[in-house]
Design an enzyme around this catalytic site. Structure first.
Site, PDB file in Angstrom:
ATOM      1  N   CYS A  91      -5.496  -0.944  -6.835  1.00 29.18           N
ATOM      2  CA  CYS A  91      -4.101  -1.012  -6.367  1.00 29.18           C
ATOM      3  C   CYS A  91      -3.697  -2.456  -6.111  1.00 29.18           C
ATOM      4  CB  CYS A  91      -3.922  -0.187  -5.089  1.00 29.18           C
ATOM      5  SG  CYS A  91      -4.816  -0.851  -3.665  1.00 29.18           S
ATOM      6  N   GLU A 124      -0.251   2.048   9.044  1.00 34.38           N
ATOM      7  CA  GLU A 124      -1.511   2.454   9.668  1.00 34.38           C
ATOM      8  C   GLU A 124      -1.224   2.848  11.118  1.00 34.38           C
ATOM      9  OE1 GLU A 124      -2.038  -0.188   7.414  1.00 34.38           O
ATOM     10  OE2 GLU A 124      -3.306   1.062   6.126  1.00 34.38           O
ATOM     11  N   CYS A 168       0.850  -1.191   0.000  1.00 33.06           N
ATOM     12  CA  CYS A 168       0.000   0.000   0.000  1.00 33.06           C
ATOM     13  C   CYS A 168       0.885   1.240   0.000  1.00 33.06           C
ATOM     14  CB  CYS A 168      -0.891  -0.020   1.246  1.00 33.06           C
ATOM     15  SG  CYS A 168      -1.715   1.545   1.567  1.00 33.06           S
ATOM     16  N   TYR A 186      -9.203   0.431  -5.064  1.00 34.51           N
ATOM     17  CA  TYR A 186      -8.588  -0.843  -4.665  1.00 34.51           C
ATOM     18  C   TYR A 186      -8.088  -1.664  -5.847  1.00 34.51           C
ATOM     19  CZ  TYR A 186      -8.679  -0.489   0.296  1.00 34.51           C
ATOM     20  OH  TYR A 186      -8.370  -0.120   1.578  1.00 34.51           O
ATOM     21  N   GLU A 202      -6.201  -5.437   4.775  1.00 30.24           N
ATOM     22  CA  GLU A 202      -6.681  -4.142   4.286  1.00 30.24           C
ATOM     23  C   GLU A 202      -7.648  -4.348   3.118  1.00 30.24           C
ATOM     24  OE1 GLU A 202      -3.786  -1.486   2.564  1.00 30.24           O
ATOM     25  OE2 GLU A 202      -4.808   0.239   3.420  1.00 30.24           O
TER      26      GLU A 202
HETATM   27 FE1  SF4 Z   1      -3.332   1.797  -0.051  1.00 36.49          FE
HETATM   28 FE2  SF4 Z   1      -4.715   0.766  -2.087  1.00 36.49          FE
HETATM   29 FE3  SF4 Z   1      -5.914   2.296  -0.206  1.00 36.49          FE
HETATM   30 FE4  SF4 Z   1      -4.248   3.329  -2.047  1.00 36.49          FE
HETATM   31  S1  SF4 Z   1      -6.261   2.364  -2.401  1.00 36.49           S
HETATM   32  S2  SF4 Z   1      -4.301   3.827   0.126  1.00 36.49           S
HETATM   33  S3  SF4 Z   1      -2.694   1.726  -2.172  1.00 36.49           S
HETATM   34  S4  SF4 Z   1      -4.967   0.274   0.073  1.00 36.49           S
HETATM   35 FE    FE Z   2      -6.895   1.694   2.615  1.00 33.99          FE
END
Ligand code: SF4
Ligand code: FE
Length: 511
Positions: free
Chosen positions: A304, A263, A106, A302, A452
């Site tokens: 990501c 976090e 992340c 997400y 997460e």
């Molecule tokens: Fe982290 Fe993905 Fe949230 Fe961006 S969208 S802050 S990379 S978990």
């Molecule tokens: Fe997040």
């Protein structure tokens, strides 16, 4: 603006970013100790590196990770951009996938991006309904962020106490962040926000309500920005599985020595927000809209995880090769399955962006249904991808001796000899690949890739509630009745409501 932040004119490079974090006076606790210098703390640094990768990507591929600021006329991070088109939303997703691939974790910067975009339309519509002046203030705040190319964090999730009770009925009023007093200059807030991604690595933080509010919750209806080193804020760092491996020295057992997520619990004790940085003060009726819009943006952010998934698929394919089993058909089939799952996450997220529509303020918002479907996939599919990666890695993912054993004068040669895979692959390389799989499925970056994925931007049930709200059953029943040749009494108002609620979709009513 705090003195330390003023030292940097504008952050372009990772080095500028690292300098901007120096000599700040944040109150941080980690493992029961105060942290004076987070920049050089071995547990914290990988998360700072992941955030810095967002600046590096903007230098390497400016069209992907930066935009021309309408305020400064200079290039600024795409994470600070207000989306002017569906293509802007799509480019956010492409940037997120790339950063997931680069960091394998992340990179923490999307919460602020999604908060900015949500606040653009919500402040506009709040002004329209209440005659307030939040939107103009908000635009000034965005311009200030562009001036410095700062990192903005978004603080939404309250600690929530008894989940069956609204904020004003909690035994302890501080279990949701609320206003404690007002002066002519601004407001003071108290409370705590849980698992705040990248908060310590940010420069600014925007505090927002986390749930639908009623008139009795008026003091909880606060949106405002604060510098992260504002007096009264305490950060209590969240532990991550295997985090203390970063304190052992070496760089094999950590799995991903460069990058990690972050976090922390953020505690606010009478923290002052000046009037010019307040974007909601008591308009409880707009809290639900803010949460809806923010979560729509964030749930398709997400994607990501598809970038992180690319790394894990690569690790699984590599370990299969190192073990000499890459030609087996069942191995190939598992890699195909992992890819299919990973691309499903990407497909739904990016489709939500392609379906984006303009809001009244001009800012584009993604399709909420597809965004929720994306995030709901993310609550499940990375676990299956992780399971398959462990399947291909074998039991050593969880039983392998340490780097210290590998380098031990007495037994190192035994580890070298007996952990060998294919003859032409160095044992250390095989150990590194296994540790990366461990890192992403059991260790530090499993926090980002798995847990997460489950709870970030709302736990699975939150998406199911949204999907239920948007699923247009009246409309679909009507479709079925027409084709089945059955007359139907349609509740026309309910039908119109359903269609109206489904932002971004224009379905024609069949006659
Ligand atoms: Fe982290 Fe993905 Fe949230 Fe961006 S969208 S802050 S990379 S978990
Ligand atoms: Fe997040």
């Amino acid at each position: 603006m705090p003195e330390v932040i003023q030292k940097i004119d504008k952050i372009y490079s990772p080095e500028d970013y690292f300098s901007s974090l120096q000599d700040r006076t944040l109150r941080i606790f980690l493992l029961g100790k105060a942290v004076e210098d987070p920049l050089h703390h071995p547990v914290i640094r990988p998360s700072i590196n992941a955030m810095a990768a967002t600046y590096q990507l903007a230098l390497d591929t400016p069209d992907l990770a930066s935009v021309l600021s309408p305020y400064t006329g200079q290039r600024v991070s795409r994470f600070l951009h207000i989306c002017q088109s569906a293509q802007d939303l799509v480019l956010q997703n492409k940037m997120q996938r790339r950063l997931g691939q680069i960091t394998g974790t992340c990179f923490q910067r999307c919460v602020g991006m999604d908060a900015l975009n949500a606040l653009h339309s919500v402040t506009y519509e709040m002004d329209e309904a209440h005659g307030t002046g939040y939107h103009a203030r908000f635009l000034q705040f965005v311009a200030m962020l562009h001036e410095g190319n700062w990192v903005l964090g978004g603080a939404m999730t309250d600690v929530k106490g008894d989940r069956s009770l609204p904020p004003h009925q909690q035994a302890d009023p501080d279990l949701y962040v609320h206003i404690t007093r007002r002066t002519n200059a601004g407001v003071y807030i108290t409370g705590a926000k849980a698992h705040q991604t990248g908060c310590i690595n940010s420069h600014w933080m925007v505090v927002m309500p986390t749930t639908r509010l009623t008139a009795e919750d008026r003091e909880y209806a606060i949106i405002g920005a604060v510098p992260v080193d504002a007096p009264g804020i305490t950060y209590i760092y969240g532990r991550q599985s295997c985090d203390t491996r970063s304190l052992e020295g070496g760089n094999i057992d950590v799995g991903n020595a460069l990058y990690g997520g972050q976090e922390a619990m953020v505690v606010f004790e009478e923290v002052f927000i000046p009037r010019e940085l307040i974007f909601m003060d008591g308009e409880y009726d707009f809290a639900a809209l803010l949460v809806d819009r923010f979560t729509a943006y964030h749930r398709r952010s997400y994607v990501c995880k598809s970038g992180v998934g690319d790394v894990l698929i690569g690790a699984a394919a590599s370990i299969a090769e190192m073990n000499g089993i890459d030609k087996a058909s069942h191995i190939k089939d598992k890699l195909v399955e992992m890819t299919h799952l990973n691309e499903t996450v990407y497909a739904t997220g990016i489709a939500a962006s392609f379906q984006g529509q303009a809001t009244k303020s001009g800012c584009f918002l993604c399709d909420s249904m597809l965004a929720n479907v994306c995030k709901h996939h993310v609550t499940k599919l990375p676990y299956e991808i992780g399971r398959l990666a462990q399947d291909l890695g074998g039991g050593l993912v969880a039983t392998m001796p340490s780097e210290k054993d590998l380098n031990h004068p007495e037994i190192g040669h035994l580890v070298q000899k007996y952990l060998k895979g294919k003859a032409n692959v160095p044992t250390e390389d095989r150990m590194r690949m296994l540790r990366l799989i461990e890192n992403m499925t059991l260790g530090r970056n499993a926090v980002g890739y798995l847990t997460e994925s489950l709870h970030g931007a709302g736990s699975p049930q939150a998406q199911r509630i949204q999907i239920a709200r948007l699923m247009q059953l009246e409309y679909k029943k009507r479709l079925a009745h027409i084709l089945a040749g059955i007359p139907i009494e349609t509740n026309h108002d309910a039908l119109i409501d359903e269609l109206g609620e489904y932002f971004g979709r224009v379905f024609q009513l069949p006659d």
